[in-house]
Design a protein around this motif. Structure first.
Motif, PDB file in Angstrom:
ATOM      1  N   ARG A   8       3.836   5.410   5.170  1.00  0.00           N
ATOM      2  CA  ARG A   8       3.285   6.274   6.212  1.00  0.00           C
ATOM      3  C   ARG A   8       1.788   6.418   5.984  1.00  0.00           C
ATOM      4  O   ARG A   8       1.299   6.268   4.871  1.00  0.00           O
ATOM      5  CB  ARG A   8       3.963   7.635   6.210  1.00  0.00           C
ATOM      6  CG  ARG A   8       3.800   8.385   4.909  1.00  0.00           C
ATOM      7  CD  ARG A   8       4.773   9.519   4.737  1.00  0.00           C
ATOM      8  NE  ARG A   8       6.106   8.995   4.589  1.00  0.00           N
ATOM      9  CZ  ARG A   8       7.179   9.487   5.201  1.00  0.00           C
ATOM     10  NH1 ARG A   8       7.073  10.539   5.950  1.00  0.00           N
ATOM     11  NH2 ARG A   8       8.350   8.953   5.042  1.00  0.00           N
ATOM     12  N   ALA A   9       1.089   6.731   7.059  1.00  0.00           N
ATOM     13  CA  ALA A   9      -0.365   6.931   6.978  1.00  0.00           C
ATOM     14  C   ALA A   9      -0.652   8.292   6.361  1.00  0.00           C
ATOM     15  O   ALA A   9      -0.053   9.286   6.729  1.00  0.00           O
ATOM     16  CB  ALA A   9      -0.964   6.854   8.381  1.00  0.00           C
ATOM     17  N   GLY A  52      -4.203  -0.105   1.118  1.00  0.00           N
ATOM     18  CA  GLY A  52      -5.434   0.382   1.731  1.00  0.00           C
ATOM     19  C   GLY A  52      -6.640  -0.286   1.094  1.00  0.00           C
ATOM     20  O   GLY A  52      -6.498  -1.084   0.182  1.00  0.00           O
ATOM     21  N   ILE A  77      -2.203  10.459  10.547  1.00  0.00           N
ATOM     22  CA  ILE A  77      -1.589   9.485  11.435  1.00  0.00           C
ATOM     23  C   ILE A  77      -2.337   9.397  12.743  1.00  0.00           C
ATOM     24  O   ILE A  77      -2.930  10.309  13.178  1.00  0.00           O
ATOM     25  CB  ILE A  77      -0.120   9.794  11.731  1.00  0.00           C
ATOM     26  CG1 ILE A  77       0.263  11.202  11.458  1.00  0.00           C
ATOM     27  CG2 ILE A  77       0.783   8.867  11.009  1.00  0.00           C
ATOM     28  CD1 ILE A  77       1.729  11.525  11.659  1.00  0.00           C
TER      29      ILE A  77
END
Length: 77
Positions: A8-9, A52, A77
């Protein structure tokens, strides 16, 4: 329903030093379900997998001596 451990972001909340002169990255997590509950329960030195950096960067030298705005929001997000 998605598996709670899917990637997930997340937004970086702070980067700083911790005791022992070690660097650390801090995330601010809003607990809303099983996945974020598991993330929030992690302890210092627990290992996680990250991908990332993602997104678009910006050139700090080009922005120097200009009026700049950094607009952020949400929970990563």
């Amino acid at each position: 329903m998605p598996h709670p451990l899917l990637k997930r972001a997340l937004a970086i909340y702070r980067v700083g030093q911790v005791p022992g002169d070690r660097s650390a990255v801090f995330f601010l997590i809003k607990v809303v379900g099983d996945g974020t509950r598991q993330l929030a329960s992690l302890q210092p030195r627990d290992r996680i997998e990250l991908i990332g950096p993602l997104g678009n960067g910006f050139d700090l030298e080009r922005a120097r001596s200009k009026i700049n705005f950094l607009v952020v929001g949400g929970t990563g997000i």
